[in-house]
Scaffold this motif. Structure first.
Motif, PDB file in Angstrom:
ATOM      1  N   PHE A  59     -11.357  11.927 -18.881  1.00  0.00           N
ATOM      2  CA  PHE A  59     -11.613  11.232 -17.751  1.00  0.00           C
ATOM      3  C   PHE A  59     -10.716  11.035 -16.690  1.00  0.00           C
ATOM      4  CE2 PHE A  59     -15.559  11.758 -20.457  1.00  0.00           C
ATOM      5  CZ  PHE A  59     -16.511  12.159 -19.555  1.00  0.00           C
ATOM      6  N   GLY A  60      -9.459  10.697 -17.362  1.00  0.00           N
ATOM      7  CA  GLY A  60      -8.671  10.081 -16.470  1.00  0.00           C
ATOM      8  C   GLY A  60      -8.829   8.425 -16.347  1.00  0.00           C
ATOM      9  N   ARG A  61      -9.550   7.788 -17.064  1.00  0.00           N
ATOM     10  CA  ARG A  61      -9.674   6.432 -16.998  1.00  0.00           C
ATOM     11  C   ARG A  61     -10.255   5.951 -18.307  1.00  0.00           C
ATOM     12  NH1 ARG A  61     -15.112   5.838 -13.134  1.00  0.00           N
ATOM     13  NH2 ARG A  61     -16.730   7.097 -14.655  1.00  0.00           N
ATOM     14  N   SER A  62     -10.421   4.701 -18.375  1.00  0.00           N
ATOM     15  CA  SER A  62     -11.020   3.999 -19.643  1.00  0.00           C
ATOM     16  C   SER A  62     -12.475   3.443 -18.996  1.00  0.00           C
ATOM     17  CB  SER A  62     -10.370   2.904 -20.003  1.00  0.00           C
ATOM     18  OG  SER A  62     -10.823   2.268 -21.257  1.00  0.00           O
ATOM     19  N   ALA A  63     -13.525   3.872 -19.580  1.00  0.00           N
ATOM     20  CA  ALA A  63     -14.870   3.481 -19.008  1.00  0.00           C
ATOM     21  C   ALA A  63     -15.826   3.421 -20.219  1.00  0.00           C
ATOM     22  CB  ALA A  63     -15.247   4.338 -17.916  1.00  0.00           C
ATOM     23  N   SER A  64     -17.141   2.760 -19.938  1.00  0.00           N
ATOM     24  CA  SER A  64     -18.045   2.886 -20.693  1.00  0.00           C
ATOM     25  C   SER A  64     -18.738   4.297 -20.889  1.00  0.00           C
ATOM     26  CB  SER A  64     -19.402   2.129 -20.338  1.00  0.00           C
ATOM     27  OG  SER A  64     -20.387   2.138 -21.250  1.00  0.00           O
ATOM     28  N   ARG A  65     -18.773   4.712 -22.221  1.00  0.00           N
ATOM     29  CA  ARG A  65     -18.957   6.273 -22.656  1.00  0.00           C
ATOM     30  C   ARG A  65     -20.295   6.310 -23.498  1.00  0.00           C
ATOM     31  NH1 ARG A  65     -13.709   7.311 -23.589  1.00  0.00           N
ATOM     32  NH2 ARG A  65     -13.615   7.223 -21.133  1.00  0.00           N
ATOM     33  N   GLU A  86     -19.612   4.216 -12.363  1.00  0.00           N
ATOM     34  CA  GLU A  86     -18.421   3.460 -13.266  1.00  0.00           C
ATOM     35  C   GLU A  86     -18.403   3.838 -14.727  1.00  0.00           C
ATOM     36  OE1 GLU A  86     -22.105   1.224 -13.725  1.00  0.00           O
ATOM     37  OE2 GLU A  86     -21.221   2.264 -12.237  1.00  0.00           O
ATOM     38  N   GLN A  87     -19.473   4.658 -15.170  1.00  0.00           N
ATOM     39  CA  GLN A  87     -19.573   5.093 -16.408  1.00  0.00           C
ATOM     40  C   GLN A  87     -19.299   6.481 -16.805  1.00  0.00           C
ATOM     41  OE1 GLN A  87     -23.293   4.021 -18.292  1.00  0.00           O
ATOM     42  NE2 GLN A  87     -23.397   2.092 -17.142  1.00  0.00           N
ATOM     43  N   ASP A  88     -18.799   6.996 -17.828  1.00  0.00           N
ATOM     44  CA  ASP A  88     -18.613   8.530 -18.233  1.00  0.00           C
ATOM     45  C   ASP A  88     -19.688   8.908 -19.252  1.00  0.00           C
ATOM     46  OD1 ASP A  88     -16.213   8.543 -16.543  1.00  0.00           O
ATOM     47  OD2 ASP A  88     -15.133   7.725 -18.150  1.00  0.00           O
ATOM     48  N   PHE A  89     -20.034  10.281 -19.227  1.00  0.00           N
ATOM     49  CA  PHE A  89     -20.976  10.770 -19.923  1.00  0.00           C
ATOM     50  C   PHE A  89     -20.590  11.981 -20.504  1.00  0.00           C
ATOM     51  CE2 PHE A  89     -23.160   8.050 -16.791  1.00  0.00           C
ATOM     52  CZ  PHE A  89     -24.241   7.638 -17.438  1.00  0.00           C
ATOM     53  N   ILE A  90     -20.594  12.383 -21.739  1.00  0.00           N
ATOM     54  CA  ILE A  90     -20.346  13.437 -22.512  1.00  0.00           C
ATOM     55  C   ILE A  90     -21.850  14.043 -22.833  1.00  0.00           C
ATOM     56  CG2 ILE A  90     -19.289  14.625 -24.491  1.00  0.00           C
ATOM     57  CD1 ILE A  90     -17.456  11.934 -24.448  1.00  0.00           C
ATOM     58  N   GLY A  91     -22.261  15.314 -22.556  1.00  0.00           N
ATOM     59  CA  GLY A  91     -23.373  15.762 -22.838  1.00  0.00           C
ATOM     60  C   GLY A  91     -23.120  17.233 -23.510  1.00  0.00           C
ATOM     61  N   VAL A  92     -24.051  17.391 -24.534  1.00  0.00           N
ATOM     62  CA  VAL A  92     -23.920  18.685 -25.611  1.00  0.00           C
ATOM     63  C   VAL A  92     -25.254  19.259 -25.258  1.00  0.00           C
ATOM     64  CG1 VAL A  92     -23.680  19.397 -27.529  1.00  0.00           C
ATOM     65  CG2 VAL A  92     -22.576  17.130 -27.046  1.00  0.00           C
ATOM     66  N   GLN A 109     -23.922  17.795  -6.286  1.00  0.00           N
ATOM     67  CA  GLN A 109     -23.898  16.211  -6.064  1.00  0.00           C
ATOM     68  C   GLN A 109     -22.586  15.714  -5.979  1.00  0.00           C
ATOM     69  OE1 GLN A 109     -26.881  13.886  -8.213  1.00  0.00           O
ATOM     70  NE2 GLN A 109     -28.165  15.693  -8.925  1.00  0.00           N
ATOM     71  N   ASP A 110     -21.442  16.436  -6.314  1.00  0.00           N
ATOM     72  CA  ASP A 110     -20.099  16.002  -6.402  1.00  0.00           C
ATOM     73  C   ASP A 110     -19.783  15.024  -7.330  1.00  0.00           C
ATOM     74  OD1 ASP A 110     -17.537  16.475  -5.672  1.00  0.00           O
ATOM     75  OD2 ASP A 110     -17.574  14.949  -3.990  1.00  0.00           O
ATOM     76  N   LEU A 111     -20.502  15.234  -8.472  1.00  0.00           N
ATOM     77  CA  LEU A 111     -20.274  14.139  -9.679  1.00  0.00           C
ATOM     78  C   LEU A 111     -19.074  14.886 -10.652  1.00  0.00           C
ATOM     79  CD1 LEU A 111     -23.722  13.657 -10.741  1.00  0.00           C
ATOM     80  CD2 LEU A 111     -22.597  12.149  -9.382  1.00  0.00           C
ATOM     81  N   SER A 112     -18.292  13.823 -10.941  1.00  0.00           N
ATOM     82  CA  SER A 112     -17.135  13.979 -11.883  1.00  0.00           C
ATOM     83  C   SER A 112     -16.926  13.179 -13.227  1.00  0.00           C
ATOM     84  CB  SER A 112     -15.882  13.872 -11.151  1.00  0.00           C
ATOM     85  OG  SER A 112     -15.635  12.596 -10.649  1.00  0.00           O
ATOM     86  N   ASN A 113     -18.180  12.407 -13.367  1.00  0.00           N
ATOM     87  CA  ASN A 113     -18.277  11.521 -14.469  1.00  0.00           C
ATOM     88  C   ASN A 113     -18.877  12.129 -15.853  1.00  0.00           C
ATOM     89  OD1 ASN A 113     -20.449  11.138 -13.028  1.00  0.00           O
ATOM     90  ND2 ASN A 113     -20.825   8.938 -13.653  1.00  0.00           N
TER      91      ASN A 113
END
Length: 238
Positions: A59-65, A86-92, A109-113
């Protein structure tokens, strides 16, 4: 229960059951979903074969995951990610139309997290996610496998609960939701018996619907039909 007597390392080394909690359905991929796959996967897709990942690097950062199992068509994932940049999401998700829909929504929506896997979530947890690295794990409306002979296919089992605990940080939260009351009771029984968790419900059963969980079209339809929804939150204590 045997699993309660296992140490964390023994549980980590114990192979999970090979029975799948999902069935691969052949679904038509729309043009928009295919466009999402073609344009979004190279940017946001992750491969099981790549093994253990450093998600700070991904993600290029340290964030709540947050790790979400089975995001369906991705509506709730998109809403959560847009509301918490400000949070990162991993979806499966194993089904391609849903993966395409989520990726298409991310692009629109131009979302990158958000990052996406399209494979068995248990394999991702076991092979790609570092121990004690997740702040939340979400399991919303998994297949309840209604028939008794199919209960062994339910994803929520003692071994799964310990794998999730292993991947959550101490203080991290497992949040589950279902519209099938017998499955809600099954979830409650499994997690209450699992070591290293605390039920966050005041009455030791279910929590009120948390505001951070979006209400999906599926849930609204169920409400109109008089169906209930049960939310459970369990926190890793050690």
């Amino acid at each position: 229960m045997v699993d309660q007597e296992l140490t964390g390392q023994e549980t980590a080394n114990r192979p999970l059951r090979t029975i799948k909690s999902f069935v691969m359905r052949a679904g038509r991929v729309t043009e928009g979903q295919q466009r999402g796959l073609d344009q979004g996967w190279p940017k946001f897709g992750l491969e099981l074969a790549d093994g253990l990942r450093d998600f700070d690097q991904v993600f290029g950062r340290s964030a709540s995951r947050t790790f979400e199992i089975g995001f369906g068509m991705g509506q709730a994932t998109l809403e959560m990610a847009a509301a918490a940049p400000e949070q990162d999401f991993i979806g499966v998700e194993v089904h391609k139309p849903g993966v395409g829909a989520l990726l298409s929504g991310m692009l629109a929506q131009d979302l990158s997290n958000i990052r996406v896997y399209s494979c068995d979530a248990i394999e991702v947890l076991r092979n790609c996610v570092a121990d004690a690295s997740l702040d939340r794990l979400l399991l919303f409306f998994p297949d309840p496998w209604h028939k008794s002979r199919h209960h062994k296919r339910r994803i929520v089992q003692p071994e799964w609960a310990q794998l999730v605990r292993q991947k959550l940080k101490v203080g991290g939260v497992l949040h589950m939701a279902t519209d099938w009351e017998p499955y809600a009771e099954h979830m409650l029984e499994v997690l209450n018996a699992a070591p290293g968790y605390r039920n966050l419900a005041e009455d030791g059963r279910f929590v009120p619907r948390p505001s951070e969980r979006p209400v999906t079209k599926f849930e609204r339809r169920g409400e109109r039909l008089g169906h209930g929804v049960w939310d459970l939150k369990f926190q890793r204590t050690d």
